[in-house]
Design a protein around this motif. Structure first.
Motif, PDB file in Angstrom:
ATOM      1  N   ALA A   1       0.678  -1.277  -0.305  1.00  0.00           N
ATOM      2  CA  ALA A   1       0.042  -0.052   0.094  1.00  0.00           C
ATOM      3  C   ALA A   1       0.970   1.228  -0.128  1.00  0.00           C
ATOM      4  O   ALA A   1       0.677   2.218  -0.587  1.00  0.00           O
ATOM      5  CB  ALA A   1      -0.931  -0.036   1.190  1.00  0.00           C
ATOM      6  N   ALA A   2       1.974   1.173   0.714  1.00  0.00           N
ATOM      7  CA  ALA A   2       2.755   2.708   0.707  1.00  0.00           C
ATOM      8  C   ALA A   2       3.410   2.685  -0.581  1.00  0.00           C
ATOM      9  O   ALA A   2       3.564   3.770  -0.867  1.00  0.00           O
ATOM     10  CB  ALA A   2       3.917   2.060   1.936  1.00  0.00           C
ATOM     11  N   TRP A   3       3.827   1.615  -1.141  1.00  0.00           N
ATOM     12  CA  TRP A   3       4.720   1.783  -2.475  1.00  0.00           C
ATOM     13  C   TRP A   3       3.576   2.228  -3.488  1.00  0.00           C
ATOM     14  O   TRP A   3       3.934   2.816  -4.544  1.00  0.00           O
ATOM     15  CB  TRP A   3       5.239   0.425  -2.997  1.00  0.00           C
ATOM     16  N   MET A   4       2.310   1.745  -3.663  1.00  0.00           N
ATOM     17  CA  MET A   4       1.265   2.093  -4.571  1.00  0.00           C
ATOM     18  C   MET A   4       1.095   3.357  -4.215  1.00  0.00           C
ATOM     19  O   MET A   4       0.745   4.237  -5.363  1.00  0.00           O
ATOM     20  CB  MET A   4       0.105   1.218  -4.213  1.00  0.00           C
ATOM     21  N   LYS A   5       0.878   4.088  -2.929  1.00  0.00           N
ATOM     22  CA  LYS A   5       0.810   5.564  -2.678  1.00  0.00           C
ATOM     23  C   LYS A   5       1.658   6.248  -3.438  1.00  0.00           C
ATOM     24  O   LYS A   5       1.640   7.223  -4.037  1.00  0.00           O
ATOM     25  CB  LYS A   5       0.550   5.633  -1.271  1.00  0.00           C
ATOM     26  N   ILE A   6       3.023   5.863  -3.477  1.00  0.00           N
ATOM     27  CA  ILE A   6       4.184   6.495  -3.838  1.00  0.00           C
ATOM     28  C   ILE A   6       4.138   6.644  -5.207  1.00  0.00           C
ATOM     29  O   ILE A   6       4.237   7.591  -6.024  1.00  0.00           O
ATOM     30  CB  ILE A   6       5.689   5.855  -3.283  1.00  0.00           C
ATOM     31  N   ALA A   7       3.741   5.417  -5.868  1.00  0.00           N
ATOM     32  CA  ALA A   7       3.655   5.501  -7.300  1.00  0.00           C
ATOM     33  C   ALA A   7       2.498   6.238  -7.872  1.00  0.00           C
ATOM     34  O   ALA A   7       2.885   7.041  -8.850  1.00  0.00           O
ATOM     35  CB  ALA A   7       3.408   3.984  -7.651  1.00  0.00           C
ATOM     36  N   ALA A   8       1.428   6.342  -7.320  1.00  0.00           N
ATOM     37  CA  ALA A   8       0.328   7.223  -7.535  1.00  0.00           C
ATOM     38  C   ALA A   8       0.852   8.809  -7.593  1.00  0.00           C
ATOM     39  O   ALA A   8       0.587   9.590  -8.301  1.00  0.00           O
ATOM     40  CB  ALA A   8      -0.830   6.849  -6.733  1.00  0.00           C
ATOM     41  N   SER A   9       1.290   8.950  -6.480  1.00  0.00           N
ATOM     42  CA  SER A   9       2.100  10.350  -6.271  1.00  0.00           C
ATOM     43  C   SER A   9       3.146  10.732  -7.424  1.00  0.00           C
ATOM     44  O   SER A   9       3.110  11.724  -7.747  1.00  0.00           O
ATOM     45  CB  SER A   9       2.609  10.513  -4.841  1.00  0.00           C
ATOM     46  N   TYR A  10       3.913   9.747  -7.670  1.00  0.00           N
ATOM     47  CA  TYR A  10       4.931   9.948  -8.686  1.00  0.00           C
ATOM     48  C   TYR A  10       4.213  10.169 -10.070  1.00  0.00           C
ATOM     49  O   TYR A  10       4.628  10.942 -10.802  1.00  0.00           O
ATOM     50  CB  TYR A  10       5.741   8.677  -8.768  1.00  0.00           C
ATOM     51  N   ASN A  11       3.370   9.521 -10.184  1.00  0.00           N
ATOM     52  CA  ASN A  11       2.550   9.359 -11.368  1.00  0.00           C
ATOM     53  C   ASN A  11       1.904  10.818 -11.635  1.00  0.00           C
ATOM     54  O   ASN A  11       1.835  11.575 -12.702  1.00  0.00           O
ATOM     55  CB  ASN A  11       1.489   8.260 -11.740  1.00  0.00           C
ATOM     56  N   GLU A  12       1.040  11.371 -10.622  1.00  0.00           N
ATOM     57  CA  GLU A  12       0.716  12.647 -10.671  1.00  0.00           C
ATOM     58  C   GLU A  12       1.651  13.708 -10.864  1.00  0.00           C
ATOM     59  O   GLU A  12       1.495  14.864 -11.713  1.00  0.00           O
ATOM     60  CB  GLU A  12      -0.205  12.726  -9.295  1.00  0.00           C
ATOM     61  N   MET A  13       2.602  13.705 -10.136  1.00  0.00           N
ATOM     62  CA  MET A  13       3.800  14.622 -10.422  1.00  0.00           C
ATOM     63  C   MET A  13       4.258  14.687 -11.667  1.00  0.00           C
ATOM     64  O   MET A  13       4.498  15.807 -12.305  1.00  0.00           O
ATOM     65  CB  MET A  13       5.156  14.390  -9.295  1.00  0.00           C
ATOM     66  N   THR A  14       4.297  13.510 -12.418  1.00  0.00           N
ATOM     67  CA  THR A  14       5.011  13.274 -13.653  1.00  0.00           C
ATOM     68  C   THR A  14       4.002  14.113 -14.738  1.00  0.00           C
ATOM     69  O   THR A  14       4.342  14.891 -15.712  1.00  0.00           O
ATOM     70  CB  THR A  14       5.201  11.874 -14.043  1.00  0.00           C
ATOM     71  N   THR A  64      11.740   7.288   0.405  1.00  0.00           N
ATOM     72  CA  THR A  64      11.340   7.524  -1.038  1.00  0.00           C
ATOM     73  C   THR A  64      10.162   8.782  -0.869  1.00  0.00           C
ATOM     74  O   THR A  64      10.404   9.633  -1.787  1.00  0.00           O
ATOM     75  CB  THR A  64      11.045   6.443  -1.791  1.00  0.00           C
ATOM     76  N   ALA A  65       9.269   8.528  -0.052  1.00  0.00           N
ATOM     77  CA  ALA A  65       8.110   9.627  -0.143  1.00  0.00           C
ATOM     78  C   ALA A  65       8.604  10.818   0.477  1.00  0.00           C
ATOM     79  O   ALA A  65       8.220  11.964  -0.011  1.00  0.00           O
ATOM     80  CB  ALA A  65       6.902   8.992   0.889  1.00  0.00           C
ATOM     81  N   ALA A  66       9.698  10.814   1.424  1.00  0.00           N
ATOM     82  CA  ALA A  66      10.278  12.126   1.871  1.00  0.00           C
ATOM     83  C   ALA A  66      10.864  12.698   0.890  1.00  0.00           C
ATOM     84  O   ALA A  66      10.877  14.009   0.500  1.00  0.00           O
ATOM     85  CB  ALA A  66      11.293  11.925   3.121  1.00  0.00           C
ATOM     86  N   ALA A  67      11.655  12.098   0.021  1.00  0.00           N
ATOM     87  CA  ALA A  67      12.480  12.491  -1.235  1.00  0.00           C
ATOM     88  C   ALA A  67      11.722  12.925  -2.384  1.00  0.00           C
ATOM     89  O   ALA A  67      11.906  13.943  -2.865  1.00  0.00           O
ATOM     90  CB  ALA A  67      13.668  11.283  -1.617  1.00  0.00           C
ATOM     91  N   LEU A  68      10.461  12.394  -2.582  1.00  0.00           N
ATOM     92  CA  LEU A  68       9.619  12.600  -3.674  1.00  0.00           C
ATOM     93  C   LEU A  68       8.630  14.081  -3.162  1.00  0.00           C
ATOM     94  O   LEU A  68       8.369  14.937  -4.114  1.00  0.00           O
ATOM     95  CB  LEU A  68       8.862  11.576  -3.895  1.00  0.00           C
ATOM     96  N   LYS A  69       8.438  14.312  -1.996  1.00  0.00           N
ATOM     97  CA  LYS A  69       7.349  15.311  -1.576  1.00  0.00           C
ATOM     98  C   LYS A  69       7.970  16.713  -2.114  1.00  0.00           C
ATOM     99  O   LYS A  69       7.169  17.473  -2.562  1.00  0.00           O
ATOM    100  CB  LYS A  69       7.392  15.131  -0.075  1.00  0.00           C
ATOM    101  N   PRO A  70       9.111  17.063  -1.830  1.00  0.00           N
ATOM    102  CA  PRO A  70       9.646  18.475  -2.366  1.00  0.00           C
ATOM    103  C   PRO A  70       9.336  18.501  -3.971  1.00  0.00           C
ATOM    104  O   PRO A  70       8.929  19.876  -4.249  1.00  0.00           O
ATOM    105  CB  PRO A  70      11.001  18.518  -2.124  1.00  0.00           C
ATOM    106  N   TYR A  71       9.717  17.445  -4.577  1.00  0.00           N
ATOM    107  CA  TYR A  71       9.259  17.747  -6.060  1.00  0.00           C
ATOM    108  C   TYR A  71       7.891  17.745  -6.434  1.00  0.00           C
ATOM    109  O   TYR A  71       7.615  18.622  -7.284  1.00  0.00           O
ATOM    110  CB  TYR A  71       9.871  16.214  -6.927  1.00  0.00           C
ATOM    111  N   SER A  72       7.151  17.166  -5.744  1.00  0.00           N
ATOM    112  CA  SER A  72       5.682  17.262  -5.840  1.00  0.00           C
ATOM    113  C   SER A  72       4.913  18.457  -5.548  1.00  0.00           C
ATOM    114  O   SER A  72       4.277  19.021  -6.041  1.00  0.00           O
ATOM    115  CB  SER A  72       4.972  15.913  -5.091  1.00  0.00           C
TER     116      SER A  72
END
Length: 99
Positions: free
Chosen positions: A10-23, A79-87
């Motif tokens: 579930a955690a990785w799926m949430k990261i994938a969804a967030s990454y997809n939205e950011m992309t 990973t989520a912490a690293a992705l957050k500033p970009y998003s």
């Protein structure tokens, strides 16, 4: 650290969804900025700001991921912490460009 496979998935799926939205948002930001540049409407300070935001976001993401890792966070949280500033920056840029 939670070792439940379903929680980790579930955690990785949430990261994938967030990454997809950011992309998707980043693609729109790039398209809009390209149109501004092509029309000659972008000032030199604006262009420099675009470059500098990359450096700033990278430093912030590295710092947040490092803090998470030093705190003993699992890989998904790091990973989520690293992705957050970009998003956050991508969404901010998109809001500004859509005005």
């Amino acid at each position: 650290m939670n070792n439940n496979p379903m929680d980790m998935m579930a955690a990785w799926m949430k990261i994938a969804a967030s990454y997809n939205e950011m992309t998707l948002s980043a693609g729109e930001v790039i398209a809009r900025r390209t149109m501004i540049m092509a029309s000659g409407a972008m000032s030199a300070p604006d262009a420099m700001g675009i470059l500098m935001e990359k450096v700033t976001i990278f430093a912030t993401a590295t710092e947040q991921a490092s803090v998470a890792a030093a705190s003993g966070a699992d890989p998904a949280r790091i990973t989520a912490a690293a992705l957050k500033p970009y998003s956050t920056q991508t969404e901010s840029n998109l809001r500004q460009l859509r005005r």
